[in-house]
Design an enzyme around this catalytic site. Structure first.
Site, mmCIF file in Angstrom:
data_model
loop_
_atom_site.group_PDB
_atom_site.id
_atom_site.type_symbol
_atom_site.label_atom_id
_atom_site.label_comp_id
_atom_site.label_asym_id
_atom_site.label_seq_id
_atom_site.Cartn_x
_atom_site.Cartn_y
_atom_site.Cartn_z
ATOM 1 N N THR A 56 -39.193 1.925 26.586
ATOM 2 C CA THR A 56 -39.795 2.707 27.678
ATOM 3 C C THR A 56 -41.321 2.608 27.700
ATOM 4 O O THR A 56 -41.934 2.082 26.779
ATOM 5 C CB THR A 56 -39.369 4.185 27.573
ATOM 6 O OG1 THR A 56 -39.577 4.640 26.226
ATOM 7 C CG2 THR A 56 -37.914 4.368 27.928
ATOM 8 N N ASP A 57 -41.913 3.152 28.786
ATOM 9 C CA ASP A 57 -43.362 3.088 28.984
ATOM 10 C C ASP A 57 -44.049 4.376 28.549
ATOM 11 O O ASP A 57 -45.100 4.738 29.080
ATOM 12 C CB ASP A 57 -43.677 2.852 30.471
ATOM 13 C CG ASP A 57 -42.965 1.626 31.012
ATOM 14 O OD1 ASP A 57 -43.019 0.588 30.353
ATOM 15 O OD2 ASP A 57 -42.359 1.713 32.089
ATOM 16 N N SER A 65 -48.088 8.581 28.184
ATOM 17 C CA SER A 65 -47.653 7.786 29.328
ATOM 18 C C SER A 65 -48.495 6.524 29.350
ATOM 19 O O SER A 65 -49.715 6.597 29.504
ATOM 20 C CB SER A 65 -47.828 8.565 30.634
ATOM 21 O OG SER A 65 -47.532 7.738 31.733
ATOM 22 N N ARG A 66 -47.861 5.378 29.179
ATOM 23 C CA ARG A 66 -48.623 4.126 29.066
ATOM 24 C C ARG A 66 -48.939 3.502 30.419
ATOM 25 O O ARG A 66 -49.672 2.527 30.489
ATOM 26 C CB ARG A 66 -47.846 3.120 28.202
ATOM 27 C CG ARG A 66 -47.547 3.637 26.811
ATOM 28 C CD ARG A 66 -46.943 2.554 25.918
ATOM 29 N NE ARG A 66 -46.483 3.153 24.677
ATOM 30 C CZ ARG A 66 -45.222 3.456 24.409
ATOM 31 N NH1 ARG A 66 -44.287 3.225 25.312
ATOM 32 N NH2 ARG A 66 -44.884 3.999 23.266
ATOM 33 N N VAL A 67 -48.327 4.006 31.485
ATOM 34 C CA VAL A 67 -48.509 3.407 32.804
ATOM 35 C C VAL A 67 -49.013 4.422 33.821
ATOM 36 O O VAL A 67 -49.866 4.140 34.639
ATOM 37 C CB VAL A 67 -47.177 2.787 33.311
ATOM 38 C CG1 VAL A 67 -47.366 2.146 34.677
ATOM 39 C CG2 VAL A 67 -46.651 1.774 32.324
#
Length: 523
Positions: free
Chosen positions: A353-354, A379-381
C-alpha cells in the site's frame, strides 16, 4: 392425404443434418470441506467455472427437487485431474456426480442497477429486492492497469475525518491501509468516509463499494442501515461474504468488489472500495489452499499469499486521460494482534500500500476517537492531492502532536515543568480534543479548515480542556450562521485567501466577545 404426410416426413428426413456437439465433462472422485477432486476435465483452465449436474450423479433423495445450478471454481490443475472449490452448498455434491465445463472464466455483474443493493461474492442479490435486468459482466481476475495507462494522484478523497484529511490525506487512486487491533474503530473510519461522500457534488461523487469479508451478518446489516439513514446507500454497493459463507466465497469477495468497481472506473468515474478485512480473506485462502493440498509456508499460509493481496490492491489506480481518467481508490483493512504490525500479513500489506492509518488500542481506551497514532501513520501519495487550504492550516500539526506524545510520556516522571514545556503540553492536549470526532459525523472540508485554523491560532488556548469539543461545535454553528459566505469561498476556491483569513480572525474575535463565559484565561 396419407401420401402427402409420408412425402413430408421423407423430405424432412432427407433434409436432416445431424449436428456434432461435444461437451467437456468429468466426474467427481472425492469431496470434502467444500473442495472436490475431478477426473476427466483435461482441457480445463485456471479460474474456470464448472457446473455440477446433480441429476446425473447419486440422487440426494427419492424426490429430488429442481434447484438452481451449482457452480464450482477450478483452482488447481494437476497431472491426474483438477481440484475445484464449490461455490455454494457442498452437501449437494457427491462422488460420481457429473461435472460439465463451461469454458467461462468467473465473472460478476456490474452496473448502475447494483447501486443501493447488497450482493454476495458472485454478484447475486441477497437483499430481497429482485434480480438485476441490465448488467455488464466483469471478470473477477483481471490484470492491473499498466504504468503507461496511469497518471499521478492529484485529486483528494475527503474522508470527513479531521485527523486524516489534515495529517494523513488520501488521494483518488491511492491504496491506504487501515490497520489496528480488534474493536479500535477501523470499520468506523471506512464507513464515515463513505458517508462523507454525500458532501461532494453529485457529478464528482465517487461510487462506494463496501466488501464485508468474514464479518457477522448482524454487523453488515447494521452498516447497511446506517448508510441508508445517512443517505449514503444510493451511491454504495455492499458485497457480503459473511463468516458463515464457504471459504471460497470469502476469498473471492474482495476480487468481486474490485471487478464491480472497475466497470465504473473504465467509464471514467471515481470509485472507492473498502475491503473489510483482508486478514479474514487471508485466513479463508489459507484454509482453501490447505484443502487443495498446496504446500504450507510461514504460519501455514501458502507461498502465494503476498501475490493474493498484491494482485488485488494493484488494481487500484488513477487512469490516464486516454483511458477515461477514472480512478479506483482502495482502503484495505487489516486486523493486528496486540498491536503487532510486524506480523506476516500486516507487513505484506503495508509493503503493497501507499501508506497506513494505524489505530492504537491504548488511545482508544483513553477515549481519543478516532484513535489514530500519528507517529506511525503515513500517507506516501495523498499529500500531493491535499487542497491548498488544508495544507496551509495543517502544516505543523503532525510535528506538534508527535512532540506532545513524547512530552506526555516525559510528564509522568517529571515533577516541575518549565513554562515552555507546560505550554506545549497544554496546547497538545487541546489539539487532541480538537481532533476528536464522533462516529457517523464526518465534516465537510470548509468546516475542518475553519476548526484547524482556529486551533493553530490559539483560539482554544483559554478554553478548559474538557470544554474544547463543545466550544468547537458552537463555533462551527456560528460560522455556518454568520459567515456562510466565507465557508463557501473556502469550499469553492480550496484556498484560504488573505480576505478569508481576515474574516476568520474577525469571526473568532466576535465569537469570543459573545461567549466570554466559555473562555477562562489560563493562570
Amino acid at each position: 392425404m396419407e401420401s402427402s404426410i409420408v412425402e413430408k416426413i421423407i423430405r424432412e428426413i432427407e433434409q436432416y443434418a445431424p449436428k456434432n456437439e461435444s461437451e467437456h465433462v468429468g466426474r467427481v472422485t472425492a469431496v470434502g470441506d467444500g473442495v472436490v477432486a475431478i477426473d476427466g476435465l483435461s482441457k480445463a483452465v485456471m479460474s474456470e467455472i464448472v457446473i455440477f449436474e446433480e441429476g446425473k450423479g447419486k440422487p440426494l433423495s427419492d424426490t429430488m427437487e429442481v434447484r438452481a445450478e451449482l457452480y464450482g471454481l477450478i483452482l488447481n490443475l494437476e497431472e491426474d485431474g483438477v481440484r475445484a472449490s464449490i461455490l455454494g452448498d457442498s452437501a449437494r455434491v457427491s462422488e460420481g456426480m457429473t461435472v460439465k465445463s463451461t469454458g467461462r472464466i468467473l465473472s460478476v455483474p456490474s452496473g448502475d442497477e447494483l447501486l443501493g443493493r447488497v450482493v454476495n461474492a458472485l454478484g447475486e442479490p441477497i437483499d430481497g429486492k429482485g434480480p438485476f435486468k441490465n448488467v455488464t459482466f466483469m471478470q473477477v481476475e483481471r490484470q492491473a492497469s499498466g504504468v503507461m495507462d496511469r497518471k499521478g494522484v492529484s485529486v483528494p478523497l475527503q474522508t470527513g475525518i479531521k485527523a486524516i484529511d489534515s495529517m494523513i490525506p488520501i488521494g483518488r487512486g491511492q491504496r491506504e491501509l487501515i490497520i489496528g487491533d480488534r474493536s479500535t474503530g477501523k470499520t468506523t473510519v471506512a464507513i464515515d468516509t463513505i458517508i462523507n461522500q454525500r458532501n461532494e457534488p453529485k457529478e464528482k461523487r465517487p461510487i462506494c463499494i463496501y466488501v464485508a469479508v468474514g464479518q457477522k451478518e448482524s454487523k453488515t446489516a447494521r452498516i447497511v442501515e446506517q448508510l441508508r439513514e445517512a443517505g449514503a446507500l444510493e451511491y454504495t454497493i455492499v458485497v457480503d461474504a459473511p463468516a458463515s459463507a464457504p471459504a471460497a466465497l470469502q476469498f473471492l469477495a474482495p476480487f468481486s468488489g474490485a471487478a464491480i468497481g472497475e466497470f465504473f472506473m473504465d467509464r471514467g468515474q471515481d470509485v472507492l472500495v473498502i475491503y473489510d478485512d483482508l486478514s479474514k480473506q487471508a485466513v479463508a485462502y489459507r484454509q482453501l489452499s490447505l484443502l487443495l493440498r498446496r504446500p504450507p509456508g510461514r504460519e501455514a499460509y501458502p507461498g502465494d499469499i503476498f501475490y493474493l493481496h498484491s494482485r488485488l490492491l494493484e488494481r487500484a489506480a488513477r487512469l490516464s486521460d486516454e483511458r477515461g481518467g477514472g480512478s479506483l481508490t482502495a482502503l484495505p483493512i487489516i486486523e493486528t494482534q496486540e498491536g503487532d504490525v510486524s506480523a506476516y500479513i500486516p507487513t505484506n500489506v503495508i509493503s503493497i500500500t501507499d501508506g497506513q492509518i494505524f489505530l492504537d488500542a491504548s488511545l482508544f481506551n483513553k477515549g481519543v476517537l478516532p484513535a489514530i497514532d500519528v507517529g506511525i501513520s503515513v500517507s506516501r501519495v495523498g499529500s500531493s492531492a491535499q487542497t491548498k487550504s488544508m495544507k496551509s492550516v495543517a502544516g505543523g500539526l503532525k510535528l506538534e502532536l508527535a512532540q506532545f506524545r513524547d512530552l506526555e510520556a516525559f510528564m509522568q516522571f517529571a515533577q516541575d515543568l518549565d513554562k515552555e514545556t507546560a505550554d506545549r503540553i497544554a496546547s497538545g492536549m487541546r489539539m487532541v480534543e480538537v481532533l476528536k470526532q464522533k462516529n457517523g459525523q464526518p465534516l465537510p472540508l470548509e468546516s475542518q479548515v475553519v476548526i484547524l485554523y482556529a486551533a493553530t491560532h490559539k483560539f482554544f488556548a483559554d478554553v478548559p480542556v474538557s470544554q474544547v469539543t463543545a466550544v468547537e461545535k458552537q463555533f462551527v454553528e456560528y460560522m455556518d450562521g454568520q459567515h456562510a459566505k466565507t465557508l463557501a469561498e473556502i469550499r469553492t476556491s480550496a484556498v484560504v485567501s488573505d480576505e478569508s483569513k481576515k474574516e476568520l480572525n474577525r469571526a473568532m474575535e466576535e465569537f469570543k466577545l459573545a461567549h466570554a463565559d466559555l473562555f477562562t484565561p489560563a493562570k
